[in-house]
Scaffold this motif. Structure first.
Motif, PDB file in Angstrom:
ATOM      1  N   SER A 135      66.831  37.671  12.446  1.00  0.00           N
ATOM      2  CA  SER A 135      65.888  37.485  13.558  1.00  0.00           C
ATOM      3  C   SER A 135      66.051  36.104  14.122  1.00  0.00           C
ATOM      4  CB  SER A 135      64.462  37.534  13.008  1.00  0.00           C
ATOM      5  OG  SER A 135      64.172  36.520  11.839  1.00  0.00           O
ATOM      6  N   GLU A 136      66.478  35.126  13.295  1.00  0.00           N
ATOM      7  CA  GLU A 136      66.564  33.652  13.887  1.00  0.00           C
ATOM      8  C   GLU A 136      67.911  33.578  14.863  1.00  0.00           C
ATOM      9  OE1 GLU A 136      66.700  31.217  10.510  1.00  0.00           O
ATOM     10  OE2 GLU A 136      64.408  31.036  10.322  1.00  0.00           O
ATOM     11  N   ALA A 137      68.970  34.468  14.498  1.00  0.00           N
ATOM     12  CA  ALA A 137      70.227  34.715  15.191  1.00  0.00           C
ATOM     13  C   ALA A 137      69.908  35.181  16.577  1.00  0.00           C
ATOM     14  CB  ALA A 137      71.176  35.402  14.466  1.00  0.00           C
ATOM     15  N   TYR A 147      67.799  41.496  27.981  1.00  0.00           N
ATOM     16  CA  TYR A 147      68.355  41.168  26.357  1.00  0.00           C
ATOM     17  C   TYR A 147      67.273  41.675  25.550  1.00  0.00           C
ATOM     18  CZ  TYR A 147      69.792  39.381  21.707  1.00  0.00           C
ATOM     19  OH  TYR A 147      69.971  39.287  20.495  1.00  0.00           O
ATOM     20  N   HIS A 148      67.457  42.552  24.506  1.00  0.00           N
ATOM     21  CA  HIS A 148      66.718  42.980  23.671  1.00  0.00           C
ATOM     22  C   HIS A 148      67.311  42.839  21.947  1.00  0.00           C
ATOM     23  CE1 HIS A 148      63.561  44.659  26.477  1.00  0.00           C
ATOM     24  NE2 HIS A 148      64.884  45.166  27.049  1.00  0.00           N
ATOM     25  N   GLY A 149      66.647  42.126  21.308  1.00  0.00           N
ATOM     26  CA  GLY A 149      67.153  41.957  19.946  1.00  0.00           C
ATOM     27  C   GLY A 149      67.062  43.291  19.241  1.00  0.00           C
ATOM     28  N   HIS A 150      67.989  43.251  18.363  1.00  0.00           N
ATOM     29  CA  HIS A 150      68.028  44.799  17.410  1.00  0.00           C
ATOM     30  C   HIS A 150      68.474  44.376  16.125  1.00  0.00           C
ATOM     31  CE1 HIS A 150      69.163  49.265  17.408  1.00  0.00           C
ATOM     32  NE2 HIS A 150      68.675  48.855  16.316  1.00  0.00           N
ATOM     33  N   ILE A 151      67.882  44.735  14.875  1.00  0.00           N
ATOM     34  CA  ILE A 151      68.206  44.693  13.708  1.00  0.00           C
ATOM     35  C   ILE A 151      68.336  45.914  13.025  1.00  0.00           C
ATOM     36  CG2 ILE A 151      67.653  43.700  11.453  1.00  0.00           C
ATOM     37  CD1 ILE A 151      66.080  41.241  12.759  1.00  0.00           C
ATOM     38  N   LEU A 152      69.459  46.285  12.484  1.00  0.00           N
ATOM     39  CA  LEU A 152      69.599  47.591  12.044  1.00  0.00           C
ATOM     40  C   LEU A 152      70.029  47.575  10.295  1.00  0.00           C
ATOM     41  CD1 LEU A 152      70.071  50.695  12.019  1.00  0.00           C
ATOM     42  CD2 LEU A 152      72.627  49.979  12.663  1.00  0.00           C
ATOM     43  N   LEU A 153      69.261  48.143   9.613  1.00  0.00           N
ATOM     44  CA  LEU A 153      69.367  48.260   8.142  1.00  0.00           C
ATOM     45  C   LEU A 153      70.004  49.550   7.730  1.00  0.00           C
ATOM     46  CD1 LEU A 153      65.905  46.840   6.891  1.00  0.00           C
ATOM     47  CD2 LEU A 153      67.722  45.681   7.977  1.00  0.00           C
ATOM     48  N   LYS A 154      71.099  49.388   6.977  1.00  0.00           N
ATOM     49  CA  LYS A 154      71.649  50.621   6.410  1.00  0.00           C
ATOM     50  C   LYS A 154      71.814  50.500   5.058  1.00  0.00           C
ATOM     51  CE  LYS A 154      75.237  52.114   8.944  1.00  0.00           C
ATOM     52  NZ  LYS A 154      76.628  52.245   9.433  1.00  0.00           N
ATOM     53  N   LYS A 159      81.397  56.055  -3.201  1.00  0.00           N
ATOM     54  CA  LYS A 159      81.783  56.320  -4.700  1.00  0.00           C
ATOM     55  C   LYS A 159      80.922  55.678  -5.650  1.00  0.00           C
ATOM     56  CE  LYS A 159      86.633  56.417  -2.511  1.00  0.00           C
ATOM     57  NZ  LYS A 159      87.989  55.941  -2.707  1.00  0.00           N
ATOM     58  N   ASP A 160      81.416  54.612  -6.266  1.00  0.00           N
ATOM     59  CA  ASP A 160      80.741  54.083  -7.476  1.00  0.00           C
ATOM     60  C   ASP A 160      79.924  52.693  -6.886  1.00  0.00           C
ATOM     61  OD1 ASP A 160      83.056  52.364  -7.082  1.00  0.00           O
ATOM     62  OD2 ASP A 160      83.277  52.282  -9.283  1.00  0.00           O
ATOM     63  N   GLN A 161      79.872  52.559  -5.725  1.00  0.00           N
ATOM     64  CA  GLN A 161      79.208  51.399  -5.022  1.00  0.00           C
ATOM     65  C   GLN A 161      77.752  51.859  -4.230  1.00  0.00           C
ATOM     66  OE1 GLN A 161      82.581  49.333  -3.234  1.00  0.00           O
ATOM     67  NE2 GLN A 161      82.680  47.995  -4.822  1.00  0.00           N
ATOM     68  N   LEU A 162      76.771  50.845  -4.034  1.00  0.00           N
ATOM     69  CA  LEU A 162      75.946  50.923  -3.159  1.00  0.00           C
ATOM     70  C   LEU A 162      75.859  50.036  -2.324  1.00  0.00           C
ATOM     71  CD1 LEU A 162      72.866  51.306  -5.714  1.00  0.00           C
ATOM     72  CD2 LEU A 162      74.444  53.153  -4.613  1.00  0.00           C
ATOM     73  N   ILE A 163      76.079  50.215  -1.037  1.00  0.00           N
ATOM     74  CA  ILE A 163      76.131  49.390   0.068  1.00  0.00           C
ATOM     75  C   ILE A 163      74.922  49.171   1.006  1.00  0.00           C
ATOM     76  CG2 ILE A 163      77.690  48.857   2.064  1.00  0.00           C
ATOM     77  CD1 ILE A 163      79.128  49.375  -0.267  1.00  0.00           C
ATOM     78  N   VAL A 164      74.469  47.935   1.310  1.00  0.00           N
ATOM     79  CA  VAL A 164      73.426  47.727   2.066  1.00  0.00           C
ATOM     80  C   VAL A 164      74.003  46.681   3.153  1.00  0.00           C
ATOM     81  CG1 VAL A 164      71.233  46.521   2.319  1.00  0.00           C
ATOM     82  CG2 VAL A 164      71.737  47.891   0.112  1.00  0.00           C
ATOM     83  N   GLU A 165      73.764  47.298   4.506  1.00  0.00           N
ATOM     84  CA  GLU A 165      74.021  46.336   5.324  1.00  0.00           C
ATOM     85  C   GLU A 165      72.909  45.878   6.417  1.00  0.00           C
ATOM     86  OE1 GLU A 165      78.641  48.285   5.859  1.00  0.00           O
ATOM     87  OE2 GLU A 165      76.956  48.942   7.283  1.00  0.00           O
ATOM     88  N   VAL A 166      73.071  44.764   6.876  1.00  0.00           N
ATOM     89  CA  VAL A 166      71.892  44.253   7.684  1.00  0.00           C
ATOM     90  C   VAL A 166      72.642  43.741   8.864  1.00  0.00           C
ATOM     91  CG1 VAL A 166      70.169  42.570   8.410  1.00  0.00           C
ATOM     92  CG2 VAL A 166      70.451  43.306   5.951  1.00  0.00           C
ATOM     93  N   ILE A 167      72.379  44.522  10.035  1.00  0.00           N
ATOM     94  CA  ILE A 167      73.355  44.167  11.457  1.00  0.00           C
ATOM     95  C   ILE A 167      72.488  43.860  12.470  1.00  0.00           C
ATOM     96  CG2 ILE A 167      74.966  45.307  13.028  1.00  0.00           C
ATOM     97  CD1 ILE A 167      75.519  47.498  10.992  1.00  0.00           C
ATOM     98  N   ASP A 168      72.614  42.809  13.086  1.00  0.00           N
ATOM     99  CA  ASP A 168      71.886  42.285  14.406  1.00  0.00           C
ATOM    100  C   ASP A 168      72.834  42.004  15.742  1.00  0.00           C
ATOM    101  OD1 ASP A 168      72.574  39.339  14.786  1.00  0.00           O
ATOM    102  OD2 ASP A 168      72.364  39.519  12.554  1.00  0.00           O
ATOM    103  N   ASN A 169      72.306  41.858  16.854  1.00  0.00           N
ATOM    104  CA  ASN A 169      73.021  41.670  17.953  1.00  0.00           C
ATOM    105  C   ASN A 169      72.739  40.015  18.585  1.00  0.00           C
ATOM    106  OD1 ASN A 169      70.346  42.259  18.778  1.00  0.00           O
ATOM    107  ND2 ASN A 169      70.967  43.355  20.566  1.00  0.00           N
ATOM    108  N   GLY A 170      72.507  39.300  17.488  1.00  0.00           N
ATOM    109  CA  GLY A 170      72.363  37.928  17.984  1.00  0.00           C
ATOM    110  C   GLY A 170      73.453  37.190  18.313  1.00  0.00           C
ATOM    111  N   LYS A 171      73.520  35.979  17.833  1.00  0.00           N
ATOM    112  CA  LYS A 171      74.457  34.830  18.417  1.00  0.00           C
ATOM    113  C   LYS A 171      75.790  35.170  17.487  1.00  0.00           C
ATOM    114  CE  LYS A 171      73.398  30.913  15.514  1.00  0.00           C
ATOM    115  NZ  LYS A 171      73.015  29.566  15.427  1.00  0.00           N
ATOM    116  N   GLY A 172      75.776  35.671  16.225  1.00  0.00           N
ATOM    117  CA  GLY A 172      76.847  36.130  15.763  1.00  0.00           C
ATOM    118  C   GLY A 172      77.112  34.718  14.708  1.00  0.00           C
ATOM    119  N   LEU A 173      78.388  35.206  13.949  1.00  0.00           N
ATOM    120  CA  LEU A 173      78.845  33.947  12.743  1.00  0.00           C
ATOM    121  C   LEU A 173      80.045  33.408  13.410  1.00  0.00           C
ATOM    122  CD1 LEU A 173      78.549  36.415   9.629  1.00  0.00           C
ATOM    123  CD2 LEU A 173      76.856  34.800  10.348  1.00  0.00           C
TER     124      LEU A 173
END
Length: 253
Positions: A135-137, A147-154, A159-173
């Protein structure tokens, strides 16, 4: 305040009576900073969900009513017809903007339960920190029209891993040395403490997982923004049934 950071402590004092001239004191000091922050984050998340629900409920009848007024009376009104059209159009447009604003925070979770051994309080703190950073990004993006901010949680299993992703359309890394952001006191924000991602990394690693810092995927606003991926070891449902319920959480819940 310690080093510019506010800490919260729980202090308990017990008095043990001795002789008339002597008295013993037992002082117990617990650092509950993380607990207080986690409780605060959970409370705000619950408030946000309730507000979004209450806002979205009346939007559809408002929009339908405005469009019905336009269809029913649009051909009848002759005076100030331009004002009438502008007012109806403003209502429909603003309702749409509010709806999109509420929908900007969405989630995509696995259709089947994801099982693993977790400390729900610590994971809540970790996810809260990541979403706060996203949100700060978004807030750091200024001067752009439409411009509309967007945060997506997945959340999903691979396989044998659980994946959690937090994606935003902010300023980036940053492109260089971005992994250093996971180290304590490393930050790209003027008022950042540099502890948020370091704390998340510690929590994830304590759960046997690891963190990855990526650019947003190409199908998400053409790759604009950032994606924080947290990878955890998965547990079979049978193992969950046998595990202690106090230490086992279902990720999707």
């Amino acid at each position: 305040m310690r080093g510019g950071l506010t800490s919260t402590f729980n202090v308990q004092i017990t008095i043990e009576d001795g002789t008339s001239d002597e008295r013993s004191y037992v002082v117990t000091i617990d650092d509950i900073t993380d607990l207080v922050q986690a409780q605060r984050s959970t409370a705000w998340a619950d408030v946000a969900r309730r507000i979004a629900h209450e806002i979205k409920n009346p939007l559809t009848p408002i929009q339908l009513s405005a469009e019905r007024i336009r269809r029913r009376y649009g051909k009848v009104i002759t005076e100030d017809r331009e004002v009438f059209d502008q007012c109806v159009e403003t209502i429909v447009r603003q309702v749409g903007d509010i709806g999109r604003m509420v929908d900007d925070f969405e989630q995509r979770l696995s259709e089947t339960p994801l099982y693993g051994h977790f400390d729900s309080r610590l994971l809540g703190q970790a996810f809260g920190n990541i979403i706060k950073n996203a949100s700060e990004a978004i807030e750091a993006v200024t001067g752009e029209d439409d411009y509309h901010g967007h945060i997506l949680l997945k959340a999903y299993q691979d396989k044998d891993q659980l994946i959690v992703e937090v994606i935003d359309n902010g300023k980036g890394l940053p492109g260089d040395n971005r992994q250093r952001l996971l180290e304590p006191y490393m930050t790209t924000r003027e008022k950042g403490t540099g502890l948020g991602l370091a704390i998340v990394r510690k929590i994830v690693e304590d759960h046997g997982g690891h963190m990855e810092l990526h650019d947003a995927p190409a199908d998400f606003y053409n790759g604009r923004g950032a994606m924080i991926r947290m990878v955890f070891p998965a547990t079979s449902p049978d193992a969950v049934v046998k595990a202690d319920n106090n230490t086992t959480e279902e990720l999707q819940a």
